[in-house]
Design a protein around this motif. Structure first.
Motif, mmCIF file in Angstrom:
data_model
loop_
_atom_site.group_PDB
_atom_site.id
_atom_site.type_symbol
_atom_site.label_atom_id
_atom_site.label_comp_id
_atom_site.label_asym_id
_atom_site.label_seq_id
_atom_site.Cartn_x
_atom_site.Cartn_y
_atom_site.Cartn_z
ATOM 1 N N THR A 176 0.833 -1.201 0.000
ATOM 2 C CA THR A 176 0.000 0.000 0.000
ATOM 3 C C THR A 176 0.864 1.245 0.000
ATOM 4 O O THR A 176 0.642 2.178 0.774
ATOM 5 N N GLN A 177 1.862 1.264 -0.858
ATOM 6 C CA GLN A 177 2.749 2.410 -0.956
ATOM 7 C C GLN A 177 2.114 3.510 -1.803
ATOM 8 O O GLN A 177 1.245 3.262 -2.639
ATOM 9 N N GLY A 178 2.535 4.741 -1.552
ATOM 10 C CA GLY A 178 1.987 5.872 -2.290
ATOM 11 C C GLY A 178 0.813 6.495 -1.567
ATOM 12 O O GLY A 178 0.580 6.268 -0.374
ATOM 13 N N ASP A 179 0.060 7.301 -2.289
ATOM 14 C CA ASP A 179 -1.043 8.066 -1.723
ATOM 15 C C ASP A 179 -2.372 7.583 -2.298
ATOM 16 O O ASP A 179 -2.458 7.172 -3.457
ATOM 17 N N LEU A 180 -3.413 7.667 -1.482
ATOM 18 C CA LEU A 180 -4.764 7.291 -1.884
ATOM 19 C C LEU A 180 -5.746 8.246 -1.229
ATOM 20 O O LEU A 180 -5.630 8.561 -0.053
ATOM 21 N N LEU A 181 -6.715 8.707 -2.020
ATOM 22 C CA LEU A 181 -7.763 9.594 -1.527
ATOM 23 C C LEU A 181 -9.116 9.048 -1.978
ATOM 24 O O LEU A 181 -9.316 8.736 -3.151
ATOM 25 N N VAL A 182 -10.042 8.895 -1.022
ATOM 26 C CA VAL A 182 -11.363 8.340 -1.297
ATOM 27 C C VAL A 182 -12.413 9.330 -0.831
ATOM 28 O O VAL A 182 -12.296 9.913 0.256
ATOM 29 N N GLY A 183 -13.442 9.531 -1.643
ATOM 30 C CA GLY A 183 -14.542 10.419 -1.273
ATOM 31 C C GLY A 183 -15.860 9.867 -1.767
ATOM 32 O O GLY A 183 -15.931 9.220 -2.814
ATOM 33 N N ALA A 184 -16.916 10.084 -0.999
ATOM 34 C CA ALA A 184 -18.242 9.618 -1.383
ATOM 35 C C ALA A 184 -19.280 10.513 -0.723
ATOM 36 O O ALA A 184 -19.023 11.154 0.307
ATOM 37 N N ARG A 190 -24.037 10.732 4.100
ATOM 38 C CA ARG A 190 -23.952 12.128 3.680
ATOM 39 C C ARG A 190 -22.567 12.484 3.151
ATOM 40 O O ARG A 190 -22.440 13.175 2.140
ATOM 41 N N ALA A 191 -21.534 12.023 3.837
ATOM 42 C CA ALA A 191 -20.173 12.357 3.401
ATOM 43 C C ALA A 191 -19.212 11.315 3.939
ATOM 44 O O ALA A 191 -19.358 10.836 5.067
ATOM 45 N N LEU A 192 -18.244 10.930 3.109
ATOM 46 C CA LEU A 192 -17.189 10.004 3.511
ATOM 47 C C LEU A 192 -15.901 10.442 2.838
ATOM 48 O O LEU A 192 -15.845 10.576 1.611
ATOM 49 N N VAL A 193 -14.881 10.682 3.639
ATOM 50 C CA VAL A 193 -13.572 11.081 3.141
ATOM 51 C C VAL A 193 -12.523 10.219 3.820
ATOM 52 O O VAL A 193 -12.565 10.032 5.047
ATOM 53 N N ALA A 194 -11.606 9.680 3.036
ATOM 54 C CA ALA A 194 -10.536 8.845 3.584
ATOM 55 C C ALA A 194 -9.254 9.086 2.805
ATOM 56 O O ALA A 194 -9.293 9.434 1.617
ATOM 57 N N PHE A 195 -8.132 8.911 3.492
ATOM 58 C CA PHE A 195 -6.836 9.065 2.844
ATOM 59 C C PHE A 195 -5.891 7.984 3.351
ATOM 60 O O PHE A 195 -6.102 7.380 4.405
ATOM 61 N N ARG A 196 -4.842 7.758 2.590
ATOM 62 C CA ARG A 196 -3.794 6.818 3.002
ATOM 63 C C ARG A 196 -2.477 7.262 2.385
ATOM 64 O O ARG A 196 -2.434 7.674 1.235
ATOM 65 N N HIS A 197 -1.419 7.147 3.178
ATOM 66 C CA HIS A 197 -0.067 7.427 2.681
ATOM 67 C C HIS A 197 0.855 6.302 3.122
ATOM 68 O O HIS A 197 0.888 5.947 4.303
#
Length: 257
Positions: A176-184, A190-197
């Motif tokens: 799981t290297q690098g960056d990830l951004l999730v939104g819904a 109503r709102a979902l925001v997630a990130f990973r580095h």
């Protein structure tokens, strides 16, 4: 009675076979080829039955594996929703912010007959020896697979595994290297925001992730509010290291607010 020409009965079975054969070919042509072969499917390795890697075909237990691809295609936003794909698992949404999950019946909010593991470690609550599912909501994109054992596993895992075992296995940090951004967004979610580095550090890899969401409250049939509005924020960390003598070390931490 209707009279058929001589020889009709002899060729009737042949005609039926040819018709079924044509129908099966047409149905097969209408479907897309499977993404995974039968041999590859039977060769999937599981570790929740005997605490060692075994082929799914060789395991002497009723095991179902929810893969990462299954979770992505399902559209699930939480672990209990993903568990609905497993046969024999009873997943009940008591409210928008409360879940009850069990196997082989006996399902309720405080059920303690099902052992739930995260990477092989029990995540039960010491208050009632069960799982508070709304608190166990890691980033779904980091889950590698979920192994569901429908049946007692107390001989291997302890007294909690009366009705079954659910082992949630997350991906290694190096995967799981690098960056990830999730939104819904939606009417209920109503709102979902997630990130990973993910990155490298010394002789290992690490990842840091965060997740925040807001879920609307339920409404009864007569228009009254369910008073189950849900908002949560979570931050987590995982590191996989290799010590000087070649042993592997995994550390993880999750906080909820």
């Amino acid at each position: 009675m209707e009279r058929r020409p001589p020889g009709t009965l002899r060729f009737l079975p042949l005609a039926i076979v040819l018709a079924l054969g044509c129908a099966s070919v047409t149905a097969a042509d209408a479907q897309d080829p499977p993404d995974i072969g039968l041999e590859e499917l039977l060769g999937v390795e599981v570790t929740s039955v005997s605490r060692k890697a075994e082929r799914l075909h060789d395991v002497a237990a009723a095991v179902f594996v929810i893969s990462r691809e299954d979770i992505e295609r399902s559209g699930a936003t939480s672990i209990p929703e993903a568990l609905r794909m497993a046969p024999g698992v009873n997943v009940a949404s008591l409210a928008n912010n409360r879940w009850a999950v069990s196997i082989r019946g006996f399902n309720d909010r405080w059920g303690n007959k099902l052992l739930v593991l995260m990477d092989g470690r029990s995540i039960y609550s010491p208050l009632f020896s069960g799982v508070v599912w709304e608190d166990q909501d890691t980033l779904l994109e980091d889950i590698d697979r979920i192994e569901v054992v429908r049946g007692p596993g107390a001989a291997m895992w302890g007294a909690n595994a009366v009705n079954g075992v659910i082992n949630i296995i997350t991906r290694r940090a190096r995967d799981t290297q690098g960056d990830l951004l999730v939104g819904a967004a939606g009417t209920e979610e109503r709102a979902l925001v997630a990130f990973r580095h993910g990155g490298e550090a010394g002789n290992g890899h690490f990842r840091v992730w965060g997740k925040a969401f807001t879920r609307d409250q339920a409404v009864t049939a007569d228009g009254r509010s369910g008073n189950d509005y849900w908002h949560a924020e979570r931050v987590g960390f995982r590191g996989d290291w290799v010590t000087g003598n070649g042993q592997r070390l995994m550390t993880s931490l999750t906080t909820t607010s």
